[in-house]
Design a protein around this motif. Structure first.
Motif, PDB file in Angstrom:
ATOM      1  N   THR A   1      -4.350 -15.561  -5.080  1.00 52.90           N
ATOM      2  CA  THR A   1      -4.605 -15.299  -6.511  1.00 52.90           C
ATOM      3  C   THR A   1      -3.785 -16.212  -7.425  1.00 52.90           C
ATOM      4  O   THR A   1      -3.683 -15.959  -8.618  1.00 52.90           O
ATOM      5  CB  THR A   1      -4.275 -13.833  -6.841  1.00 52.90           C
ATOM      6  OG1 THR A   1      -2.914 -13.577  -6.495  1.00 52.90           O
ATOM      7  CG2 THR A   1      -5.199 -12.890  -6.085  1.00 52.90           C
TER       8      THR A   1
ATOM      9  N   SER B   1      -4.773  -4.929  -1.452  1.00 57.21           N
ATOM     10  CA  SER B   1      -5.346  -3.721  -0.847  1.00 57.21           C
ATOM     11  C   SER B   1      -6.452  -4.062   0.147  1.00 57.21           C
ATOM     12  O   SER B   1      -6.568  -3.445   1.207  1.00 57.21           O
ATOM     13  CB  SER B   1      -5.882  -2.781  -1.933  1.00 57.21           C
ATOM     14  OG  SER B   1      -6.957  -3.384  -2.642  1.00 57.21           O
ATOM     15  N   LEU B   2      -7.259  -5.100  -0.177  1.00 53.54           N
ATOM     16  CA  LEU B   2      -8.304  -5.521   0.763  1.00 53.54           C
ATOM     17  C   LEU B   2      -7.698  -6.058   2.054  1.00 53.54           C
ATOM     18  O   LEU B   2      -8.181  -5.773   3.158  1.00 53.54           O
ATOM     19  CB  LEU B   2      -9.191  -6.594   0.113  1.00 53.54           C
ATOM     20  CG  LEU B   2     -10.062  -6.149  -1.071  1.00 53.54           C
ATOM     21  CD1 LEU B   2     -10.844  -7.327  -1.634  1.00 53.54           C
ATOM     22  CD2 LEU B   2     -11.028  -5.036  -0.645  1.00 53.54           C
TER      23      LEU B   2
ATOM     24  N   THR C   1      -2.047   2.067  -3.159  1.00 57.10           N
ATOM     25  CA  THR C   1      -1.949   0.878  -4.010  1.00 57.10           C
ATOM     26  C   THR C   1      -1.928   1.274  -5.491  1.00 57.10           C
ATOM     27  O   THR C   1      -1.139   0.745  -6.286  1.00 57.10           O
ATOM     28  CB  THR C   1      -3.127  -0.068  -3.736  1.00 57.10           C
ATOM     29  OG1 THR C   1      -3.126  -0.432  -2.347  1.00 57.10           O
ATOM     30  CG2 THR C   1      -3.025  -1.334  -4.587  1.00 57.10           C
ATOM     31  N   PHE C   2      -2.789   2.229  -5.840  1.00 58.58           N
ATOM     32  CA  PHE C   2      -2.843   2.685  -7.236  1.00 58.58           C
ATOM     33  C   PHE C   2      -1.531   3.358  -7.640  1.00 58.58           C
ATOM     34  O   PHE C   2      -0.957   3.059  -8.702  1.00 58.58           O
ATOM     35  CB  PHE C   2      -4.010   3.653  -7.405  1.00 58.58           C
ATOM     36  CG  PHE C   2      -4.077   4.278  -8.771  1.00 58.58           C
ATOM     37  CD1 PHE C   2      -4.549   3.564  -9.872  1.00 58.58           C
ATOM     38  CD2 PHE C   2      -3.640   5.585  -8.971  1.00 58.58           C
ATOM     39  CE1 PHE C   2      -4.602   4.143 -11.124  1.00 58.58           C
ATOM     40  CE2 PHE C   2      -3.686   6.174 -10.224  1.00 58.58           C
ATOM     41  CZ  PHE C   2      -4.168   5.453 -11.303  1.00 58.58           C
TER      42      PHE C   2
ATOM     43  N   PHE D   1      -5.373  -5.742  -6.165  1.00 59.06           N
ATOM     44  CA  PHE D   1      -6.734  -5.628  -5.649  1.00 59.06           C
ATOM     45  C   PHE D   1      -6.890  -6.392  -4.335  1.00 59.06           C
ATOM     46  O   PHE D   1      -7.368  -5.862  -3.326  1.00 59.06           O
ATOM     47  CB  PHE D   1      -7.724  -6.150  -6.692  1.00 59.06           C
ATOM     48  CG  PHE D   1      -9.154  -6.106  -6.235  1.00 59.06           C
ATOM     49  CD1 PHE D   1      -9.858  -4.905  -6.185  1.00 59.06           C
ATOM     50  CD2 PHE D   1      -9.803  -7.273  -5.829  1.00 59.06           C
ATOM     51  CE1 PHE D   1     -11.173  -4.878  -5.747  1.00 59.06           C
ATOM     52  CE2 PHE D   1     -11.108  -7.241  -5.388  1.00 59.06           C
ATOM     53  CZ  PHE D   1     -11.797  -6.041  -5.347  1.00 59.06           C
ATOM     54  N   VAL D   2      -6.458  -7.680  -4.335  1.00 62.77           N
ATOM     55  CA  VAL D   2      -6.596  -8.496  -3.130  1.00 62.77           C
ATOM     56  C   VAL D   2      -5.694  -7.969  -2.018  1.00 62.77           C
ATOM     57  O   VAL D   2      -6.077  -7.929  -0.837  1.00 62.77           O
ATOM     58  CB  VAL D   2      -6.275  -9.972  -3.449  1.00 62.77           C
ATOM     59  CG1 VAL D   2      -6.279 -10.817  -2.171  1.00 62.77           C
ATOM     60  CG2 VAL D   2      -7.283 -10.524  -4.440  1.00 62.77           C
TER      61      VAL D   2
ATOM     62  N   ILE E   1      -2.974  -7.386 -11.934  1.00 68.98           N
ATOM     63  CA  ILE E   1      -3.854  -6.398 -11.293  1.00 68.98           C
ATOM     64  C   ILE E   1      -4.603  -7.028 -10.119  1.00 68.98           C
ATOM     65  O   ILE E   1      -4.827  -6.389  -9.086  1.00 68.98           O
ATOM     66  CB  ILE E   1      -4.844  -5.822 -12.323  1.00 68.98           C
ATOM     67  CG1 ILE E   1      -4.081  -4.993 -13.367  1.00 68.98           C
ATOM     68  CG2 ILE E   1      -5.917  -4.982 -11.637  1.00 68.98           C
ATOM     69  CD1 ILE E   1      -4.960  -4.454 -14.470  1.00 68.98           C
ATOM     70  N   ARG E   2      -5.001  -8.339 -10.293  1.00 62.83           N
ATOM     71  CA  ARG E   2      -5.726  -9.002  -9.212  1.00 62.83           C
ATOM     72  C   ARG E   2      -4.897  -9.055  -7.924  1.00 62.83           C
ATOM     73  O   ARG E   2      -5.436  -9.044  -6.810  1.00 62.83           O
ATOM     74  CB  ARG E   2      -6.167 -10.395  -9.644  1.00 62.83           C
ATOM     75  CG  ARG E   2      -5.052 -11.406  -9.869  1.00 62.83           C
ATOM     76  CD  ARG E   2      -5.608 -12.743 -10.315  1.00 62.83           C
ATOM     77  NE  ARG E   2      -4.566 -13.759 -10.464  1.00 62.83           N
ATOM     78  CZ  ARG E   2      -3.803 -13.909 -11.543  1.00 62.83           C
ATOM     79  NH1 ARG E   2      -4.000 -13.095 -12.598  1.00 62.83           N
ATOM     80  NH2 ARG E   2      -2.884 -14.858 -11.618  1.00 62.83           N
TER      81      ARG E   2
ATOM     82  N   VAL F   1      -6.239   2.641  -0.833  1.00 62.49           N
ATOM     83  CA  VAL F   1      -6.590   2.529  -2.254  1.00 62.49           C
ATOM     84  C   VAL F   1      -5.687   3.429  -3.097  1.00 62.49           C
ATOM     85  O   VAL F   1      -5.165   3.024  -4.153  1.00 62.49           O
ATOM     86  CB  VAL F   1      -8.075   2.885  -2.470  1.00 62.49           C
ATOM     87  CG1 VAL F   1      -8.383   3.011  -3.973  1.00 62.49           C
ATOM     88  CG2 VAL F   1      -8.967   1.834  -1.832  1.00 62.49           C
TER      89      VAL F   1
END
Length: 615
Positions: free
Chosen positions: A31, A110-111, A87-88, A107-108, A103-104, A84
């Motif tokens: 990112t 967590s994947l 992470t939140f 997101f990445v 935030i990105r 998920v």
């Protein structure tokens, strides 16, 4: 050596923490977030906090104590949701303490975490299966390599339980077969379906199979017999599962393997007890079973317990079997009062006292001398026990107002050629005699030989095989009717519910079976070749034995009932006075010679023909 559950959980925990650091480092690269921030000790500490949130949520969802070898879609969703959510929660926590990350990045990361953590669990699922397939697991040395016949629900249940190393389902599932070609080359829990039942012998040799489990309860009678015939040509231990149709959903998880026995080879469709149709006269009642410790009587007690009687009184002269039966029943039915009373049906005072004390609502009279050859040597004892023992029980039932009395008879009572058969026929007459005058519903149930009973040839054949043979059969053409103990007793109970008074119920025994075929099947199940490794010798009919058994006398025919396996005899009625005279004559010979007893018995039972065959 396999990894213990504690070590496995610790290993997963360590990996998940490392995976969290790796995920955020990779996410930063992907990112365009400067990787330099991860060199800062403060940020490194913050990622540690995120790792703690991560493993804490995984622990909440019990993802450290699952059997990952057998994980399913449910566990996949648990991993997704926990990552998920963690992470939140972690992102919110960092925002609250004024640590700002893009935030990105979350997101990445967590994947990547889903991929890393899910992939780790997948490895735990794959490795044991590969070990099993290629035979690398040291733990599996004592578990037999198993071929599963049947790739349906029961086959899947068997394979799944074996994979979980269930002690009641021992074996390593190596390969499966199914006669449905659409299932070939498919997998059940990682086990490949290869070929049909015709390929069993080839697969046994190629895969070093030690055990075959036949898991096809939906197969027809002829299909099962054919498959068992193929399996017995191998040297594998042959096992199967009980009839799944008899089990509740709660019981399916407790299904255990059992050895295929000679009853399976003979092939009879198992009859299921219709508890609804018989609960009206059994449930909540006190049931007396005479001869309750014997093979028939004890199985009657087991089947009766399923219908929730208030009390079962086991009356038997041999206390050891009755004692063991009581403890067996109490282990499964602790809400039923199981009582043992020791005594003989020949003791009129003792029998009367039992009826007086317990006031049974239903009586199953199974007490009898049943060994044909022994009763030929002891005819007065047969008369005493089978005739007057029955008379004592019937008289007490009439005197104490028993609702139903069911007499367990035999096909040997039909046109008898043995003392045992003649005395059982006389017992039927006693029951019919009282049925005509008593308020108690008296009935008899007549059936043939029972596999596995104390008087069965099976235990004798098994001992002879264990000794290396030979197996002794009376005659190459001798035939008998056979059914299992459980099947016979279920039908006896159901016939009791149909009784109106005076009937002789006849059970459908199917087709007669040659004893020599029975012997051959048992030799094959024991892993030997009939006539080669274990010889069969013919020794001639013994005294009192018939070549063929019958279920109906010449003057009898049958009427159908609502149960296709139960018929009613329509024989001649016996007058009250005629039976009373016969009993008086028989009572008089109890203190005379055996020869006189046989003569009077022939007069009392006109269809009885005494034979003089020598043993």
């Amino acid at each position: 050596m396999g990894i213990t559950s504690t070590k496995k959980a610790a290993l997963l925990l360590f990996f998940d923490i490392a995976a969290t650091y790796a995920a955020y480092w990779l996410a930063a690269l992907l990112t365009d977030v400067s990787a330099e921030v991860f060199v800062n000790n403060e940020i490194f500490f913050m990622i540690g906090i995120l790792a703690i949130f991560n493993v804490a949520l995984l622990a909440v969802f019990q993802l450290y104590n699952n059997l990952w070898e057998y994980a399913s879609v449910d566990e996949v969703f648990q991993i997704l949701f926990s990552i998920v959510l963690s992470t939140f929660v972690g992102a919110v926590f960092l925002w609250v303490i004024d640590v700002r990350l893009p935030i990105r990045l979350f997101f990445v990361a967590s994947l990547i975490l889903i991929f890393l953590i899910g992939g780790t669990r997948l490895i735990f699922r794959i490795i044991p299966r590969k070990r099993r397939t290629f035979g690398f697991s040291v733990h599996d040395i004592t578990r037999p390599r198993t071929l599963i016949v049947g790739a349906g629900e029961t086959g899947s249940l068997t394979i799944g339980r074996m994979l979980s190393k269930d002690p009641f389902m021992p074996g390593i599932p190596i390969v499966a077969t199914d006669d449905d070609p659409t299932k070939h080359k498919q997998y059940i829990h990682g086990v490949r379906v290869e070929g049909t039942s015709e390929d069993i012998i080839r697969l046994v040799e190629e895969r070093n199979i030690e055990q075959i489990v036949v898991a096809i309860p939906s197969a027809t009678l002829e299909e099962r017999k054919r498959i068992y015939g193929i399996c017995t040509k191998t040297e594998c231990r042959l096992r199967t599962l009980p009839n799944i149709r008899e089990l509740t959903l709660d019981e399916i998880g407790d299904v255990t393997l059992r050895d295929v026995d000679v009853a399976d080879l003979l092939g009879r469709e198992e009859i299921i007890l219709n508890t609804r149709s018989v609960s009206g006269y059994i449930a909540g009642q006190t049931i007396l079973v005479t001869g309750g410790g014997g093979s028939i009587g004890s199985e009657l007690c087991r089947q009766l317990c399923r219908i929730a009687p208030k009390r079962i009184v086991i009356f038997d002269i041999y206390e050891n079997d009755a004692y063991m039966l009581k403890h067996e029943l109490l282990a499964d039915y602790d809400d039923i009062d199981i009582v043992i009373e020791v005594g003989s049906v020949c003791d009129e005072v003792r029998v009367d006292s039992i009826f007086e004390r317990y006031k049974p609502g239903v009586v199953f009279h199974a007490a009898a001398h049943k060994h044909v050859s022994l009763m030929e040597r002891c005819p007065r004892e047969a008369v005493q026990n089978n005739v007057f023992g029955t008379l004592n029980a019937v008289h007490a039932a009439d005197k104490h107002g028993v609702a139903r009395f069911i007499f367990v008879s035999t096909d040997k009572a039909v046109n008898p050629t043995s003392v045992m058969g003649a005395t059982k026929r006389m017992g039927e007459m006693v029951v019919q005699h009282y049925a005509s005058t008593s308020k108690t519903v008296f009935a008899a149930v007549r059936f043939g030989n029972v596999l596995g009973s104390n008087g069965s040839v099976i235990p004798i054949f098994q001992r002879q095989i264990a000794a290396g043979g030979p197996i002794t059969v009376t005659h190459p053409d001798v035939e008998r009717y056979f059914m299992t103990i459980s099947e016979a007793t279920r039908l006896v109970i159901q016939a009791g519910g149909m009784a109106a008074g005076g009937e002789i119920f006849i059970l459908d025994m199917g087709d007669p079976v040659k004893i020599v075929d029975l012997a051959k099947g048992l030799i094959q199940l024991s892993g030997f070749t009939p006539g080669d490794e274990i010889k069969i010798e013919f020794v001639g009919l013994r005294k009192g034995e018939k070549m063929y058994e019958e279920l109906l006398m010449n003057e009898e025919s049958t009427l159908p009932t609502d149960n296709s396996s139960i018929m009613i005899s329509t024989g001649q009625e016996i007058s009250y006075g005629e039976v009373a005279d016969k009993l008086e004559d028989l009572r008089g010979v109890l203190r005379r010679s055996d020869e006189e007893a046989i003569t009077v018995l022939e007069q009392a039972v006109p269809t009885y023909t005494h034979t003089a065959n020598e043993e």
